[in-house]
Every structure is written in C-alpha cells, then in structure tokens.
Write an enzyme that holds these catalytic residues in place. Structure first.
Site, PDB file in Angstrom:
ATOM      1  N   LYS A  50      -2.691  -8.079  11.369  1.00  0.00           N
ATOM      2  CA  LYS A  50      -4.023  -7.880  11.952  1.00  0.00           C
ATOM      3  C   LYS A  50      -5.072  -7.555  10.893  1.00  0.00           C
ATOM      4  CE  LYS A  50      -3.260  -3.026  13.307  1.00  0.00           C
ATOM      5  NZ  LYS A  50      -4.234  -2.372  12.434  1.00  0.00           N
ATOM      6  N   ASP A  51      -4.640  -7.133   9.687  1.00  0.00           N
ATOM      7  CA  ASP A  51      -5.576  -6.834   8.602  1.00  0.00           C
ATOM      8  C   ASP A  51      -5.943  -8.072   7.795  1.00  0.00           C
ATOM      9  OD1 ASP A  51      -5.325  -4.187   9.344  1.00  0.00           O
ATOM     10  OD2 ASP A  51      -3.994  -3.643   7.687  1.00  0.00           O
ATOM     11  N   ARG A  67     -10.425   8.049  11.058  1.00  0.00           N
ATOM     12  CA  ARG A  67      -9.768   7.274  10.001  1.00  0.00           C
ATOM     13  C   ARG A  67      -8.533   8.043   9.573  1.00  0.00           C
ATOM     14  NH1 ARG A  67     -12.062   4.147   6.123  1.00  0.00           N
ATOM     15  NH2 ARG A  67      -9.883   3.907   5.500  1.00  0.00           N
ATOM     16  N   GLY A  68      -7.724   7.425   8.720  1.00  0.00           N
ATOM     17  CA  GLY A  68      -6.548   8.106   8.199  1.00  0.00           C
ATOM     18  C   GLY A  68      -5.261   7.479   8.689  1.00  0.00           C
ATOM     19  N   ASN A  69      -4.147   7.940   8.121  1.00  0.00           N
ATOM     20  CA  ASN A  69      -2.855   7.369   8.492  1.00  0.00           C
ATOM     21  C   ASN A  69      -2.397   7.910   9.850  1.00  0.00           C
ATOM     22  OD1 ASN A  69      -1.714   9.944   8.019  1.00  0.00           O
ATOM     23  ND2 ASN A  69      -1.272   9.441   5.886  1.00  0.00           N
ATOM     24  N   VAL A  70      -1.251   7.424  10.291  1.00  0.00           N
ATOM     25  CA  VAL A  70      -0.745   7.787  11.623  1.00  0.00           C
ATOM     26  C   VAL A  70      -0.582   9.302  11.760  1.00  0.00           C
ATOM     27  CG1 VAL A  70       1.245   7.622  13.173  1.00  0.00           C
ATOM     28  CG2 VAL A  70       0.371   5.567  12.047  1.00  0.00           C
ATOM     29  N   SER A 123       0.672   4.054   1.902  1.00  0.00           N
ATOM     30  CA  SER A 123       0.831   4.846   3.119  1.00  0.00           C
ATOM     31  C   SER A 123       2.268   4.770   3.630  1.00  0.00           C
ATOM     32  CB  SER A 123      -0.122   4.346   4.212  1.00  0.00           C
ATOM     33  OG  SER A 123       0.327   3.103   4.734  1.00  0.00           O
ATOM     34  N   ARG A 163       0.849  -1.180   0.000  1.00  0.00           N
ATOM     35  CA  ARG A 163       0.000   0.000   0.000  1.00  0.00           C
ATOM     36  C   ARG A 163       0.890   1.238   0.000  1.00  0.00           C
ATOM     37  NH1 ARG A 163      -2.991  -0.330   5.267  1.00  0.00           N
ATOM     38  NH2 ARG A 163      -3.810   1.674   4.603  1.00  0.00           N
ATOM     39  N   THR A 217     -10.619   6.845  17.915  1.00  0.00           N
ATOM     40  CA  THR A 217     -10.269   5.502  17.470  1.00  0.00           C
ATOM     41  C   THR A 217     -11.337   5.016  16.501  1.00  0.00           C
ATOM     42  OG1 THR A 217      -9.842   3.199  18.097  1.00  0.00           O
ATOM     43  CG2 THR A 217     -11.401   4.400  19.465  1.00  0.00           C
ATOM     44  N   ARG A 238     -12.790  -2.682  18.993  1.00  0.00           N
ATOM     45  CA  ARG A 238     -12.050  -3.348  20.077  1.00  0.00           C
ATOM     46  C   ARG A 238     -11.538  -2.328  21.082  1.00  0.00           C
ATOM     47  NH1 ARG A 238      -6.804  -3.303  20.979  1.00  0.00           N
ATOM     48  NH2 ARG A 238      -6.378  -2.412  18.919  1.00  0.00           N
ATOM     49  N   ARG A 239     -10.911  -1.271  20.582  1.00  0.00           N
ATOM     50  CA  ARG A 239     -10.407  -0.237  21.496  1.00  0.00           C
ATOM     51  C   ARG A 239     -11.561   0.493  22.179  1.00  0.00           C
ATOM     52  NH1 ARG A 239      -6.281   1.334  16.996  1.00  0.00           N
ATOM     53  NH2 ARG A 239      -4.390   0.233  17.639  1.00  0.00           N
ATOM     54  N   THR A 275      -2.087  11.715  10.133  1.00  0.00           N
ATOM     55  CA  THR A 275      -3.398  12.372  10.162  1.00  0.00           C
ATOM     56  C   THR A 275      -4.021  12.262  11.543  1.00  0.00           C
ATOM     57  OG1 THR A 275      -3.772  11.893   7.825  1.00  0.00           O
ATOM     58  CG2 THR A 275      -5.718  12.352   9.159  1.00  0.00           C
ATOM     59  N   ARG A 276      -3.920  11.084  12.142  1.00  0.00           N
ATOM     60  CA  ARG A 276      -4.540  10.869  13.458  1.00  0.00           C
ATOM     61  C   ARG A 276      -3.851  11.687  14.545  1.00  0.00           C
ATOM     62  NH1 ARG A 276      -6.889   4.746  13.554  1.00  0.00           N
ATOM     63  NH2 ARG A 276      -7.241   4.559  11.324  1.00  0.00           N
ATOM     64  N   CYS A 300     -11.953  -8.939  11.455  1.00  0.00           N
ATOM     65  CA  CYS A 300     -10.863  -8.206  12.086  1.00  0.00           C
ATOM     66  C   CYS A 300     -11.274  -6.827  12.582  1.00  0.00           C
ATOM     67  CB  CYS A 300      -9.636  -8.139  11.187  1.00  0.00           C
ATOM     68  SG  CYS A 300      -9.914  -8.180   9.439  1.00  0.00           S
TER      69      CYS A 300
END
Length: 307
Positions: A78-79, A144-147, A11, A9, A122, A126-127, A149-150, A237
C-alpha cells in the site's frame, strides 16, 4: 553464492515483514541478510499528506536498490507508488494477509459502542472519510508512529481508540489487542493493504527468478485491480480512496470482484461502486471502475487531499 542483501526499514513491523520473506528464501537454501535503511517517513513526524504521502517510506529503499547497496527490498504494497519505476521489477507479491482494518479501543469497545466525542486516532484520510461517513459522532484526531506507539496512545488514555491495519497486528503477534475487526462494508481498506511487495533491479534476472517462486497469482490480480483504480483516479496512496478486490470461484471459472470508495474527509459526499471481471483483466477492471467513479465526481474529492 553470496548472501542476498534484503533492504528494510527499521520499524518492528518492517523488519518482521522482511524477516518473513527472508525466511521463505532461506527455506529454498538461499542465504539472506537484512540491511536496515532509514527513510524520510521514519525521520519526519509531520502528517504524511504534508510531505509526500506513504511513498516517502519507499524512496530510500528504492534508491539503495538502484545503487546496488541491497539486492531486494520488501515494502508494504500500500506504500508503493502506482507509477512503475523502470529501473525496478516488482518480482513477487506473496499471498496476502487479512486486508481489513482493525480497531483498538479502550475497555474492549467496538466502533458502534464508542461514546459521542470519543477521540479516534488515524493518520489516514481514507479512514477519516469512511469513519465520518458512518455518522458515529466521534472526533478523528491525527496520529503518526509505529504500531506500538499508536496503541500506547490508547493504553495511556490520550485517545479512546486507534484504527490500524489488521495485517500488521497479525504479523506482530498483537491481533488479540484489536477490539473489533472492521467489516469492509463499513470501511474499505487501502489499495494493496495486507500485501507485501518484493522489488529488485530490473536487470537482475537471477533475483527476479528466485523471487518469482514467492508470487501468488490471486493476490497479484487483486492488488493489480486496486492499484489500477488508484492510478486511474490519479490519486496518491494518501488519498481518501478505499478498494478491495477478491478472486472468487464463479460459474465459469475464477472471477475478480472489486469494490471501491472515494469520500470527502468530512464524511460527505461519498461515492461507492463495484465491478467484476476476469483475473487476467485485473488492470482493466480497475480502470473501468475508476472511470465510473470519475463520472460520478470522484476527481474533485481526490483533488482536495492530493493538491
């Protein structure tokens, strides 16, 4: 020998993770080139639970593999859906990075120091379930979004904190931005969190043999137990399921310890159980613990999110 084409991907985290595998292969004298592939998960900014869960990040990479456009693909484990794809081989699971979750909060705050009503971002049920179960009085808000962005939502003041996988922060060189690493006693990670999956075509024996040198047996046993539990619960997942297995030295050799949680996103009820067994019986340990959790009512909690 022609260069191996490694599908990834686009990212920053995905290309970093793929680069780690590429570098390990290059160290053995193999030429590797990264091939960027766009996935539905990257293009669609809806909550993942609304259009296929974490597996949407994997599908396009897998299809590129099958079509022969790339020779291997690297995923965050995990994906990866728990149902095997007979066209593909999970040829290597390298040694796992730290599987724990991490908090990035304003003003250096920890979870326990966040004020009532603090906005915590989040996109993970799960979290959300485990955070609400702690009874801290915070407001869970979707993200949502990449690290980058978060974390930007925190630095801009839009959110008070976000929860992320520590492995991603470590791989991106941003671990020092975490204000707390969350103890698994408070929040169990996603099954497979922190581990990478190296897939290739099932009939590509040469690449399977090449990748096998990257495999870590303890990590494979641990994530096999976690994913077996997830599969037996018939949970995707994106379900509110946390699990963490570890291989530890016991009196009679290595032992596998598996802890798991299934919870309502409201925070109650929550089912937490654990099991032990031999690393060689990892799948059976996961199945057994899942059966115990189903007997306690886990099926109804999983069905709410996955239906």
């Amino acid at each position: 020998m022609k260069a191996l084409r490694l599908g990834t991907r686009a990212s920053a985290l995905a290309t970093t993770q793929s680069g780690l595998i590429a570098d390990r292969l290059r160290a053995t004298g193999v030429e590797v080139e990264l091939v960027t592939i766009s996935t539905e998960g990257d293009r669609n900014q809806q909550p993942l639970v609304e259009f296929g869960g974490q597996g949407v990040f994997v599908a396009a990479l897998r299809e590129a593999l099958v079509r022969g456009e790339v020779d291997l693909a690297v995923h965050s484990l995990k994906d990866l859906p728990t149902t095997p794809d007979p066209r593909l081989a999970l040829a290597a699971i390298p040694a796992r990075e730290d599987p724990r979750d991490a908090l990035v909060a304003r003003d250096g705050l920890t979870l326990g120091e966040l004020p009532q009503g603090a906005r915590v971002g989040t996109g993970s049920p799960r979290r959300e379930a485990q955070l609400n179960a702690l009874g801290l009085g915070v407001e869970v808000v979707p993200i949502r979004g990449n690290v980058g962005t978060r974390i930007g939502k925190v630095t801009s003041g839009e959110y008070d904190a976000v929860l992320l996988a520590r492995a991603g922060l470590l791989r991106l060189g941003r671990a020092d931005e975490a204000t707390e690493v969350i103890d698994p006693l408070q929040m169990l990670p996603a099954p497979g969190q922190g581990a990478l999956a190296c897939e290739c075509r099932a009939d590509d024996i040469a690449t399977i043999q090449l990748l096998s040198g990257l495999d870590d047996s303890d990590t494979r046993a641990a994530v096999t137990a976690e994913r077996s539990l997830l599969a037996t619960l018939e949970a995707g997942c994106s379900a509110p399921v946390g699990a963490l297995a570890e291989v530890a030295e016991g009196d009679d050799g290595d032992e596998l310890w598996l802890r798991a949680v299934v919870g309502s996103t409201s925070g109650s009820p929550t089912i937490r159980l654990s099991a032990t067994g031999l690393p060689s019986e990892a799948a059976a340990v996961g199945e057994r613990l899942a059966a115990e959790m189903l007997a306690e009512g886990a099926g109804a909690l999983v069905a709410v999110v996955t239906s």
